[in-house]
Scaffold this active site. Structure first.
Site, short mmCIF file in Angstrom:
data_model
loop_
_atom_site.label_atom_id
_atom_site.label_comp_id
_atom_site.label_asym_id
_atom_site.label_seq_id
_atom_site.Cartn_x
_atom_site.Cartn_y
_atom_site.Cartn_z
N ASN A 42 -11.17 -2.36 3.96
CA ASN A 42 -11.27 -1.29 2.76
C ASN A 42 -12.93 -1.19 2.99
O ASN A 42 -13.57 -1.95 3.40
CB ASN A 42 -10.95 -1.91 1.62
CG ASN A 42 -9.44 -2.36 1.59
OD1 ASN A 42 -8.64 -1.51 1.42
ND2 ASN A 42 -9.19 -3.57 1.55
N GLU A 69 -9.41 3.04 0.82
CA GLU A 69 -8.64 1.74 0.85
C GLU A 69 -7.84 1.87 2.10
O GLU A 69 -7.17 2.85 2.31
CB GLU A 69 -7.75 1.69 -0.46
CG GLU A 69 -8.63 1.14 -1.64
CD GLU A 69 -7.66 0.77 -2.62
OE1 GLU A 69 -6.80 -0.32 -2.57
OE2 GLU A 69 -7.60 1.26 -3.95
N ARG A 70 -7.85 0.61 2.89
CA ARG A 70 -6.88 0.52 4.12
C ARG A 70 -5.47 0.94 3.63
O ARG A 70 -4.79 0.37 2.58
CB ARG A 70 -6.90 -0.97 4.40
CG ARG A 70 -5.94 -1.42 5.59
CD ARG A 70 -6.16 -2.77 5.70
NE ARG A 70 -6.06 -3.44 4.46
CZ ARG A 70 -5.76 -4.80 4.21
NH1 ARG A 70 -5.61 -5.67 5.49
NH2 ARG A 70 -5.47 -5.40 3.24
N CYS A 74 -11.04 0.22 -6.98
CA CYS A 74 -10.51 -0.82 -6.06
C CYS A 74 -11.24 -2.12 -6.71
O CYS A 74 -12.42 -2.15 -6.65
CB CYS A 74 -10.94 -0.65 -4.64
SG CYS A 74 -10.38 -2.12 -3.89
N ASN A 133 -8.68 -10.27 0.71
CA ASN A 133 -8.37 -9.04 1.63
C ASN A 133 -9.71 -8.60 2.14
O ASN A 133 -10.73 -8.99 1.56
CB ASN A 133 -7.73 -7.86 0.96
CG ASN A 133 -8.09 -7.48 -0.31
OD1 ASN A 133 -9.20 -8.11 -0.79
ND2 ASN A 133 -7.83 -6.34 -1.06
N CYS A 151 -4.69 -7.11 -4.76
CA CYS A 151 -5.27 -5.73 -5.57
C CYS A 151 -5.91 -6.18 -6.93
O CYS A 151 -5.00 -6.89 -7.78
CB CYS A 151 -4.20 -4.68 -5.52
SG CYS A 151 -4.76 -3.15 -6.15
N THR A 199 -10.56 -5.58 -6.06
CA THR A 199 -11.56 -6.26 -5.08
C THR A 199 -12.43 -5.63 -4.31
O THR A 199 -13.51 -6.29 -3.82
CB THR A 199 -10.45 -6.76 -3.85
OG1 THR A 199 -9.65 -5.60 -3.37
CG2 THR A 199 -9.19 -7.69 -4.56
N ASN A 242 -7.35 -4.49 -9.33
CA ASN A 242 -6.69 -3.72 -10.30
C ASN A 242 -5.40 -3.93 -10.65
O ASN A 242 -4.64 -3.77 -11.53
CB ASN A 242 -6.99 -2.04 -10.29
CG ASN A 242 -8.35 -1.62 -10.06
OD1 ASN A 242 -9.02 -2.08 -11.15
ND2 ASN A 242 -9.02 -0.94 -9.35
N ASN A 288 0.88 -1.33 0.02
CA ASN A 288 0.01 0.08 0.03
C ASN A 288 0.89 1.25 -0.01
O ASN A 288 2.22 1.23 0.21
CB ASN A 288 -0.83 0.05 1.38
CG ASN A 288 -1.87 -0.88 1.35
OD1 ASN A 288 -2.59 -1.24 0.31
ND2 ASN A 288 -2.10 -1.74 2.40
#
EC number: 5.1.1.7
Length: 314
Positions: A220, A244-245, A253, A187, A102, A255, A104, A93
């Site tokens: 997230n 997003e975390r 995002c 995630n 992730c 996911t 994307n 991140n």
């Protein structure tokens, strides 16, 4: 393009001098990508945060290192079951913290591998890669890439099945806390349904929403507005924003889009479609729910992947 370090940046960033990089994005979710096949570079959390800083660094939502699976303990553990997973997506991140997956980023990662000549992947072909969320199979198409994201699950299954909601979310811009559903795509995600686009626009995501109970490793948070009508020509449609975390609000995002579609589909009940269009600030991605082979259904995410710049750290 050459990016130079200076005295205000972490000392360990100097160890990356001479390392080529690329900048890419998937529907506006952007990444710095570096190839480190043999794990020659130790990329610290501080270095990642400095490079992803949008004012003092290159700027990105995260950093992806392309490394051979055999070079990481997590990758070696996957090779026993999937020996063709030569490459591992080592994703961090923007704050330097490690992330499991992730959606994307995995499309951009595979596009980067092909661009660098590290793999050959023609239209219609697939590639197996390793991630901290397990093995992922990515297929190339005329319009981008499709990823088998694996199954989705409830993070708090007992509460979710009993009540349809398992969490409460507090966010600036919403007058009252909202019920939500926490879903894992490898995630963690917490999905909140809103009534209209005006309410979605008014939600302020400068700071992380407060989630109760909070999943063990944070979460997230997706805020979603279903279309009206929800289903047209057999496909559902939703609009989403996400915090997003470890990053903040992002343009997209992957996911999160999968989790949001899973939640709305669950709430819609029997007869809800398996095909979804998810609009995010950076564009549109497609989410499909596919029958599993002797197991739970899988989620497929498809969308574009673009490389926009190349350079060298100096």
């Amino acid at each position: 393009m050459t990016i130079s370090t200076d005295a205000n940046l972490p000392a360990d960033l100097a160890a990356l001098a001479g390392l080529p990089f690329a900048k890419g994005h998937g529907t506006g979710n952007d990444f710095i990508l570096v190839a480190d096949p043999d794990g020659a570079y130790g990329i610290s959390p501080a270095a990642v945060a400095a490079l992803c800083d949008r004012h003092r660094g290159i700027g990105a939502d995260g950093l992806i290192r392309a490394i051979r699976s055999e070079q990481l303990p997590e990758g070696r553990a996957l090779l026993a079951a999937a020996p063709d997973a030569e490459w591992f997506m080592d994703y961090r991140n923007a704050d330097g913290s490690v992330s499991e997956m992730c959606g994307n980023g995995v499309r951009v990662f595979v596009h980067f591998l092909a661009d660098q000549g590290l793999v050959e992947l023609a239209e219609g072909q697939s590639l197996t890669i390793g991630t901290r969320a397990g093995i992922k199979v990515v297929s190339r198409s005329a319009n981008g890439y499709a990823v088998d994201m694996g199954p989705w699950t409830f993070i708090f299954p007992d509460h979710a099945v009993a009540k349809s909601m398992d969490s409460v979310v507090h966010a600036d811009g919403l007058e009252v806390p909202r019920p939500a559903l926490s879903i894992s795509m490898g995630n963690p995600h917490t999905v909140v349904a809103l009534a209209e686009l005006g309410e979605l626009a008014a939600t302020k995501l400068y700071e992380a929403p407060q989630v109760e109970p909070l999943p063990e490793h944070g979460t997230n948070v997706e805020f979603v507005v279903p279309a009206d009508p929800l289903v047209v020509d057999g496909a559902g449609s939703i609009t989403m924003r996400v915090h997003e975390r470890g990053v903040g609000e992002t343009q997209s995002c992957g996911t999160g889009a999968c989790a949001a579609a899973a939640a709305i589909r669950y709430w819609a009940g029997k007869g809800a479609p398996d095909d979804w269009q998810v609009a995010v600030p950076g564009g549109v991605v497609r989410v499909r729910f596919l029958p599993g082979q002797d197991g739970p259904e899988h989620v497929e995410l498809s969308g574009p992947a673009v490389l926009v710049a190349r350079g060298t750290l100096a």
